[in-house]
Scaffold this motif. Sequence first.
Motif, PDB file in Angstrom:
ATOM      1  N   MET A   1      43.209  32.193  44.577  1.00 15.56           N
ATOM      2  CA  MET A   1      44.648  32.292  44.797  1.00 15.56           C
ATOM      3  C   MET A   1      45.239  33.453  44.011  1.00 15.56           C
ATOM      4  O   MET A   1      46.020  34.246  44.530  1.00 15.56           O
ATOM      5  N   ARG A   4      44.234  36.823  45.443  1.00 17.14           N
ATOM      6  CA  ARG A   4      45.036  37.204  46.599  1.00 17.14           C
ATOM      7  C   ARG A   4      46.426  37.666  46.176  1.00 17.14           C
ATOM      8  O   ARG A   4      46.987  38.600  46.746  1.00 17.14           O
ATOM      9  N   ARG A   7      46.196  41.142  45.033  1.00 17.58           N
ATOM     10  CA  ARG A   7      46.027  42.066  46.160  1.00 17.58           C
ATOM     11  C   ARG A   7      47.344  42.264  46.916  1.00 17.58           C
ATOM     12  O   ARG A   7      47.670  43.386  47.326  1.00 17.58           O
ATOM     13  N   ASP A   8      48.104  41.198  47.085  1.00 14.86           N
ATOM     14  CA  ASP A   8      49.389  41.315  47.781  1.00 14.86           C
ATOM     15  C   ASP A   8      50.377  42.159  46.990  1.00 14.86           C
ATOM     16  O   ASP A   8      51.127  42.959  47.564  1.00 14.86           O
ATOM     17  N   ARG A  39      51.328  31.047  52.154  1.00 16.59           N
ATOM     18  CA  ARG A  39      50.002  30.611  51.726  1.00 16.59           C
ATOM     19  C   ARG A  39      50.032  29.150  51.264  1.00 16.59           C
ATOM     20  O   ARG A  39      49.095  28.396  51.518  1.00 16.59           O
ATOM     21  N   GLY A  75      45.618  37.612  56.393  1.00 19.32           N
ATOM     22  CA  GLY A  75      44.607  38.193  55.522  1.00 19.32           C
ATOM     23  C   GLY A  75      45.195  38.713  54.216  1.00 19.32           C
ATOM     24  O   GLY A  75      46.371  38.504  53.911  1.00 19.32           O
ATOM     25  N   GLU A  76      44.381  39.407  53.458  1.00 20.04           N
ATOM     26  CA  GLU A  76      44.816  39.937  52.168  1.00 20.04           C
ATOM     27  C   GLU A  76      45.497  41.296  52.352  1.00 20.04           C
ATOM     28  O   GLU A  76      45.215  42.037  53.283  1.00 20.04           O
ATOM     29  N   ASP A  96      43.319  42.248  57.199  1.00 16.59           N
ATOM     30  CA  ASP A  96      43.580  42.770  55.854  1.00 16.59           C
ATOM     31  C   ASP A  96      44.302  44.122  55.929  1.00 16.59           C
ATOM     32  O   ASP A  96      44.122  44.897  56.868  1.00 16.59           O
TER      33      ASP A  96
END
Length: 235
Positions: A1, A4, A7-8, A39, A75-76, A96
Amino acid sequence: MFGRLRRDVRAVFERDPAAKSLVEVLLCYPGLHAILMHRVAHFFYRKRLFVVARLLSQFSRWLTQIEIHPGAKIGEGLFIDHGAGVVIGETAEVGDNVTIYQGVTLGGTGKEKGKRHPTIGNNVVISTGAKILGSFTVGDNAKIGAGSVVLKPVPPNSTVVGVPGRVVVQDGRRVSPAGPPVIDLRHDLLPDPVAEMINSMLTNIKYLENRVRELERSAGADRTVPPETCEDGFE
């Protein structure tokens, strides 16, 4: 979690030059808020707690003006810039490193059951106001022009413009020779097929005019057009 989440957040800094600090991004970016709440809602959706999932989705919509159905698969590295009016349907799948601008719809075309929303590949850019409607795939590295209405599959490495959307560039974008793919965010630099057609017609007309002049000169034709005479004899 948390991977991610990082990455976001990194996607915001990579694709928005207005992002100044981590605190600003966490507090002031509705696109990021919508993704984070989605999410959580998606987790409850997968547990078949549909009402809880939809309540979270509706709260996110009220807070961010972005509607993502809790059943959608995201996706990421998704970046929703500004985001007001964005709608992502229940069976939509987003890959992604996708970039979505305001007013975009990933929707269906009817009341059919099952997979009825589009599947978006990796590194796709969907410009302002674009509508992608139906159960088909938009290939990796594609670019959808502003205001386009896409109703059929889009091959990878393509640019789509118009209503209905049509592919105007394929395998023409630059690709980084090494490292991760480069996402081309210049959605303002898109071909104009209407202008290209008009320019082509003007070129052909100019060629025909020149050809007519050449034929007239070679035949020694007099280009003076005599005045028309009316039936009563007056010019």
